[in-house]
Design a protein around this motif. Sequence first.
Motif, PDB file in Angstrom:
ATOM      1  N   VAL A   4      -6.938  84.776 -49.027  1.00 45.11           N
ATOM      2  CA  VAL A   4      -5.573  85.023 -49.482  1.00 45.11           C
ATOM      3  C   VAL A   4      -4.577  84.111 -48.754  1.00 45.11           C
ATOM      4  CG1 VAL A   4      -5.047  86.908 -47.889  1.00 45.11           C
ATOM      5  CG2 VAL A   4      -3.948  86.847 -50.122  1.00 45.11           C
ATOM      6  N   TYR A   5      -4.867  83.726 -47.527  1.00 48.36           N
ATOM      7  CA  TYR A   5      -3.983  82.900 -46.705  1.00 48.36           C
ATOM      8  C   TYR A   5      -4.263  81.410 -46.816  1.00 48.36           C
ATOM      9  CZ  TYR A   5      -8.112  83.569 -43.793  1.00 48.36           C
ATOM     10  OH  TYR A   5      -9.406  83.656 -43.350  1.00 48.36           O
ATOM     11  N   GLY A   6      -5.350  81.031 -47.495  1.00 51.88           N
ATOM     12  CA  GLY A   6      -5.703  79.618 -47.611  1.00 51.88           C
ATOM     13  C   GLY A   6      -7.205  79.437 -47.701  1.00 51.88           C
ATOM     14  N   TYR A   7      -7.751  78.524 -46.876  1.00 46.89           N
ATOM     15  CA  TYR A   7      -9.179  78.232 -46.903  1.00 46.89           C
ATOM     16  C   TYR A   7      -9.757  78.336 -45.504  1.00 46.89           C
ATOM     17  CZ  TYR A   7      -8.167  76.430 -51.495  1.00 46.89           C
ATOM     18  OH  TYR A   7      -7.756  76.322 -52.789  1.00 46.89           O
ATOM     19  N   GLU A   8     -10.962  78.896 -45.445  1.00 49.27           N
ATOM     20  CA  GLU A   8     -11.711  79.012 -44.198  1.00 49.27           C
ATOM     21  C   GLU A   8     -12.867  78.020 -44.263  1.00 49.27           C
ATOM     22  OE1 GLU A   8     -13.423  82.914 -42.312  1.00 49.27           O
ATOM     23  OE2 GLU A   8     -14.828  82.132 -43.813  1.00 49.27           O
ATOM     24  N   PHE A   9     -13.005  77.197 -43.218  1.00 53.61           N
ATOM     25  CA  PHE A   9     -14.104  76.251 -43.124  1.00 53.61           C
ATOM     26  C   PHE A   9     -15.028  76.738 -42.017  1.00 53.61           C
ATOM     27  CE2 PHE A   9     -10.696  74.054 -45.142  1.00 53.61           C
ATOM     28  CZ  PHE A   9     -11.308  73.210 -46.057  1.00 53.61           C
ATOM     29  N   ALA A  10     -16.319  76.910 -42.367  1.00 59.65           N
ATOM     30  CA  ALA A  10     -17.285  77.475 -41.423  1.00 59.65           C
ATOM     31  C   ALA A  10     -18.539  76.613 -41.383  1.00 59.65           C
ATOM     32  CB  ALA A  10     -17.641  78.908 -41.835  1.00 59.65           C
ATOM     33  N   TYR A  11     -19.266  76.690 -40.261  1.00 58.31           N
ATOM     34  CA  TYR A  11     -20.547  76.003 -40.143  1.00 58.31           C
ATOM     35  C   TYR A  11     -21.513  76.624 -41.148  1.00 58.31           C
ATOM     36  CZ  TYR A  11     -18.517  74.366 -35.778  1.00 58.31           C
ATOM     37  OH  TYR A  11     -17.695  73.797 -34.844  1.00 58.31           O
ATOM     38  N   GLY A  12     -22.254  75.804 -41.862  1.00 56.98           N
ATOM     39  CA  GLY A  12     -23.151  76.294 -42.897  1.00 56.98           C
ATOM     40  C   GLY A  12     -24.273  77.171 -42.388  1.00 56.98           C
ATOM     41  N   ASP A  13     -24.779  76.880 -41.191  1.00 58.13           N
ATOM     42  CA  ASP A  13     -25.921  77.642 -40.684  1.00 58.13           C
ATOM     43  C   ASP A  13     -25.525  78.984 -40.060  1.00 58.13           C
ATOM     44  OD1 ASP A  13     -24.674  76.413 -38.540  1.00 58.13           O
ATOM     45  OD2 ASP A  13     -26.525  75.723 -37.590  1.00 58.13           O
ATOM     46  N   THR A  14     -24.383  79.050 -39.411  1.00 58.01           N
ATOM     47  CA  THR A  14     -23.983  80.287 -38.720  1.00 58.01           C
ATOM     48  C   THR A  14     -22.870  81.033 -39.449  1.00 58.01           C
ATOM     49  OG1 THR A  14     -22.303  79.177 -37.378  1.00 58.01           O
ATOM     50  CG2 THR A  14     -24.558  79.286 -36.474  1.00 58.01           C
ATOM     51  N   HIS A  15     -22.204  80.359 -40.364  1.00 59.47           N
ATOM     52  CA  HIS A  15     -21.034  80.900 -41.083  1.00 59.47           C
ATOM     53  C   HIS A  15     -19.894  81.251 -40.123  1.00 59.47           C
ATOM     54  CE1 HIS A  15     -23.024  80.857 -44.954  1.00 59.47           C
ATOM     55  NE2 HIS A  15     -24.091  81.299 -44.338  1.00 59.47           N
ATOM     56  N   LYS A  16     -19.919  80.670 -38.932  1.00 58.27           N
ATOM     57  CA  LYS A  16     -18.837  80.872 -37.970  1.00 58.27           C
ATOM     58  C   LYS A  16     -17.695  79.920 -38.325  1.00 58.27           C
ATOM     59  CE  LYS A  16     -17.591  80.578 -33.148  1.00 58.27           C
ATOM     60  NZ  LYS A  16     -17.953  80.124 -31.814  1.00 58.27           N
ATOM     61  N   PRO A  17     -16.484  80.458 -38.590  1.00 59.78           N
ATOM     62  CA  PRO A  17     -15.347  79.600 -38.940  1.00 59.78           C
ATOM     63  C   PRO A  17     -14.946  78.688 -37.785  1.00 59.78           C
ATOM     64  CG  PRO A  17     -14.877  81.902 -39.435  1.00 59.78           C
ATOM     65  CD  PRO A  17     -16.135  81.865 -38.629  1.00 59.78           C
ATOM     66  N   PHE A  18     -14.574  77.449 -38.119  1.00 58.97           N
ATOM     67  CA  PHE A  18     -14.056  76.538 -37.100  1.00 58.97           C
ATOM     68  C   PHE A  18     -12.646  76.064 -37.429  1.00 58.97           C
ATOM     69  CE2 PHE A  18     -16.521  73.915 -40.052  1.00 58.97           C
ATOM     70  CZ  PHE A  18     -15.649  72.886 -40.355  1.00 58.97           C
ATOM     71  N   PHE A  19     -12.190  76.272 -38.687  1.00 60.00           N
ATOM     72  CA  PHE A  19     -10.863  75.801 -39.061  1.00 60.00           C
ATOM     73  C   PHE A  19     -10.339  76.601 -40.239  1.00 60.00           C
ATOM     74  CE2 PHE A  19      -8.031  72.788 -41.351  1.00 60.00           C
ATOM     75  CZ  PHE A  19      -7.071  72.640 -40.364  1.00 60.00           C
ATOM     76  N   LEU A  20      -9.032  76.887 -40.210  1.00 62.69           N
ATOM     77  CA  LEU A  20      -8.346  77.554 -41.311  1.00 62.69           C
ATOM     78  C   LEU A  20      -7.259  76.626 -41.834  1.00 62.69           C
ATOM     79  CD1 LEU A  20      -7.787  81.082 -39.722  1.00 62.69           C
ATOM     80  CD2 LEU A  20      -9.660  80.364 -41.218  1.00 62.69           C
ATOM     81  N   ALA A  21      -7.299  76.327 -43.117  1.00 64.10           N
ATOM     82  CA  ALA A  21      -6.225  75.568 -43.769  1.00 64.10           C
ATOM     83  C   ALA A  21      -5.349  76.610 -44.456  1.00 64.10           C
ATOM     84  CB  ALA A  21      -6.792  74.570 -44.769  1.00 64.10           C
ATOM     85  N   LEU A  22      -4.177  76.842 -43.898  1.00 62.46           N
ATOM     86  CA  LEU A  22      -3.308  77.928 -44.343  1.00 62.46           C
ATOM     87  C   LEU A  22      -2.303  77.475 -45.390  1.00 62.46           C
ATOM     88  CD1 LEU A  22      -2.527  79.380 -40.801  1.00 62.46           C
ATOM     89  CD2 LEU A  22      -4.289  80.145 -42.401  1.00 62.46           C
ATOM     90  N   GLN A  23      -2.018  78.383 -46.348  1.00 65.53           N
ATOM     91  CA  GLN A  23      -0.925  78.134 -47.288  1.00 65.53           C
ATOM     92  C   GLN A  23       0.310  77.819 -46.454  1.00 65.53           C
ATOM     93  OE1 GLN A  23      -1.250  77.915 -50.479  1.00 65.53           O
ATOM     94  NE2 GLN A  23      -3.217  78.891 -50.810  1.00 65.53           N
ATOM     95  N   ASP A  24       1.151  76.928 -46.927  1.00 69.74           N
ATOM     96  CA  ASP A  24       2.297  76.468 -46.146  1.00 69.74           C
ATOM     97  C   ASP A  24       3.196  77.612 -45.671  1.00 69.74           C
ATOM     98  OD1 ASP A  24       1.319  73.939 -46.452  1.00 69.74           O
ATOM     99  OD2 ASP A  24       2.792  73.333 -47.941  1.00 69.74           O
ATOM    100  N   ASP A  25       3.444  78.606 -46.522  1.00 70.34           N
ATOM    101  CA  ASP A  25       4.313  79.709 -46.110  1.00 70.34           C
ATOM    102  C   ASP A  25       3.663  80.546 -45.013  1.00 70.34           C
ATOM    103  OD1 ASP A  25       2.475  80.520 -48.038  1.00 70.34           O
ATOM    104  OD2 ASP A  25       3.784  82.074 -48.871  1.00 70.34           O
ATOM    105  N   TRP A  26       2.344  80.723 -45.055  1.00 70.13           N
ATOM    106  CA  TRP A  26       1.647  81.440 -43.986  1.00 70.13           C
ATOM    107  C   TRP A  26       1.722  80.632 -42.698  1.00 70.13           C
ATOM    108  CZ3 TRP A  26      -1.637  85.922 -44.036  1.00 70.13           C
ATOM    109  CH2 TRP A  26      -1.646  86.596 -45.250  1.00 70.13           C
ATOM    110  N   TYR A  27       1.519  79.322 -42.799  1.00 72.95           N
ATOM    111  CA  TYR A  27       1.534  78.467 -41.612  1.00 72.95           C
ATOM    112  C   TYR A  27       2.904  78.489 -40.933  1.00 72.95           C
ATOM    113  CZ  TYR A  27       0.588  74.473 -38.630  1.00 72.95           C
ATOM    114  OH  TYR A  27       0.420  73.653 -37.540  1.00 72.95           O
ATOM    115  N   ARG A  28       3.967  78.448 -41.730  1.00 76.36           N
ATOM    116  CA  ARG A  28       5.321  78.498 -41.164  1.00 76.36           C
ATOM    117  C   ARG A  28       5.562  79.806 -40.415  1.00 76.36           C
ATOM    118  NH1 ARG A  28       6.580  75.726 -45.950  1.00 76.36           N
ATOM    119  NH2 ARG A  28       7.013  77.677 -47.030  1.00 76.36           N
ATOM    120  N   GLU A  29       4.985  80.900 -40.895  1.00 71.21           N
ATOM    121  CA  GLU A  29       5.158  82.200 -40.239  1.00 71.21           C
ATOM    122  C   GLU A  29       4.501  82.236 -38.864  1.00 71.21           C
ATOM    123  OE1 GLU A  29       6.958  84.943 -41.096  1.00 71.21           O
ATOM    124  OE2 GLU A  29       7.769  83.640 -42.649  1.00 71.21           O
ATOM    125  N   LEU A  30       3.508  81.377 -38.633  1.00 73.84           N
ATOM    126  CA  LEU A  30       2.817  81.357 -37.348  1.00 73.84           C
ATOM    127  C   LEU A  30       3.489  80.474 -36.307  1.00 73.84           C
ATOM    128  CD1 LEU A  30      -0.911  81.167 -38.470  1.00 73.84           C
ATOM    129  CD2 LEU A  30       0.343  83.155 -37.595  1.00 73.84           C
TER     130      LEU A  30
END
Length: 155
Positions: free
Chosen positions: A122-148
């Motif tokens: 809902v906030y954007g995109y989650e990028f995770a390692y394929g083998d562990t599915h552990k997220p390493f980066f979140l690309a946030l919608q601009d309005d969500w990013y501004r709120e942070l």
Amino acid sequence: MTFTNLTRALALALAAAAFSIPAHADSVASSASSAGSASSGSISDSIGGSSNSSNGDNKRAETGPYRVIDVAQAPAKAGVTRITLRAAAGDAATEFWVDVPDRALADRRVDKGQIVQVNERVYGYEFAYGDTHKPFFLALQDDWYRELASRKVTI
């Protein structure tokens, strides 16, 4: 110690604790802010080059596994790695790049040939390692990013 002296001692202890809380809260907020910025960014600044959209929106990715086809220094962005991804199914039309701060990859790099799982949230995109599915980066919608964004708070 009389009741009055005990009350004064308790009041002084509470006052001393109250004055130390803002300094602690400030350092906690600062740590959270710097940790968040190391592993997230806005979609506008982080994703590009998609050719799978008919409406010209190059800020879209589809949920699923992607193969890393290139890893390089992001052009004109010091301390940022550009990861080029292609749908694992091999569809060249679903190819795009994501710029990730090097600090987000400090514990584990992403190498050419590896699989990265992309999940739309809902906030954007989650990028995770394929083998562990552990997220390493979140690309946030601009309005969500501004709120942070860090803001100084006075109490």
